[in-house]
Design an enzyme around this catalytic site. Structure first.
Site, PDB file in Angstrom:
ATOM      1  N   CYS A 248     142.116   3.815  33.753  1.00 27.81           N
ATOM      2  CA  CYS A 248     143.103   3.618  34.822  1.00 27.81           C
ATOM      3  C   CYS A 248     143.236   2.138  35.186  1.00 27.81           C
ATOM      4  O   CYS A 248     142.355   1.567  35.839  1.00 27.81           O
ATOM      5  CB  CYS A 248     142.701   4.443  36.042  1.00 27.81           C
ATOM      6  SG  CYS A 248     143.737   4.172  37.483  1.00 27.81           S
TER       7      CYS A 248
ATOM      8  N   CYS B 147     143.512   1.352  39.019  1.00 22.03           N
ATOM      9  CA  CYS B 147     142.223   1.510  39.697  1.00 22.03           C
ATOM     10  C   CYS B 147     141.457   0.187  39.718  1.00 22.03           C
ATOM     11  O   CYS B 147     140.741  -0.115  40.667  1.00 22.03           O
ATOM     12  CB  CYS B 147     141.378   2.586  39.017  1.00 22.03           C
ATOM     13  SG  CYS B 147     142.139   4.214  39.028  1.00 22.03           S
TER      14      CYS B 147
END
Length: 158
Positions: free
Chosen positions: A84, A87
């Site tokens: 991700c 993230c």
């Protein structure tokens, strides 16, 4: 930039090739470029290289109840995954918040690929998702990279 302790006495400073040291939130101490450079430049990194200590600790599903549900302090959990990209944008900000609110709010990350049962329990469908728990109950949620809203929630629950 990340400082990495080598042989416990020598400290090497590695600059990420993406941000060139201008830390504007796009790189972090867990940046893949830094890890790749360090691991490829050493013959063996079995315990001699330790990365800079982050304030936000990664937890597993087995620790969930003791660290989140039974916590006396409010807890902010960032649901994330290694793949991700967004993230990684939030992680440095959470580290800064964690250092400022050490004894008033706990900060953790949980990898949804490793602990999908926890993610399913709280209906985490997109990443990053940040949830605040108080007295074991979910009290607030932010989906996506909304750094301003996350900062506001931290101030609200401390």
């Amino acid at each position: 930039m990340a400082q990495i302790g080598v042989l416990y006495r020598l400290v090497a400073t590695i600059t990420c090739f993406v941000c060139l040291g201008f830390n504007v939130g796009m790189c972090s101490e867990s940046d893949a470029l830094i890890k790749t450079y360090v691991s490829s430049s050493l013959q063996s990194n079995d315990g001699f290289v330790k990365s800079a200590k982050l304030k936000v600790h990664k937890i597993s599903g087995s620790e969930w109840d003791s660290l989140v549900i039974k916590s006396e302090l409010p807890v902010m959990v960032l649901f994330t995954a290694q793949w991700c990209g967004p993230c990684r944008v939030i992680s440095p900000m959470l580290d800064k918040l964690a250092s400022g609110f050490t004894d008033r709010l706990k900060f953790y990350t949980l990898d949804v690929d490793q602990d999908s049962d926890i993610a399913e329990r709280y209906f985490v469908r997109s990443l990053p998702t940040t949830i605040i728990f108080k007295d074991g109950n979910k009290v607030a949620r932010v989906t996506g990279v909304d750094l301003e809203k996350i900062s506001e929630l931290v101030k609200q629950f401390v």
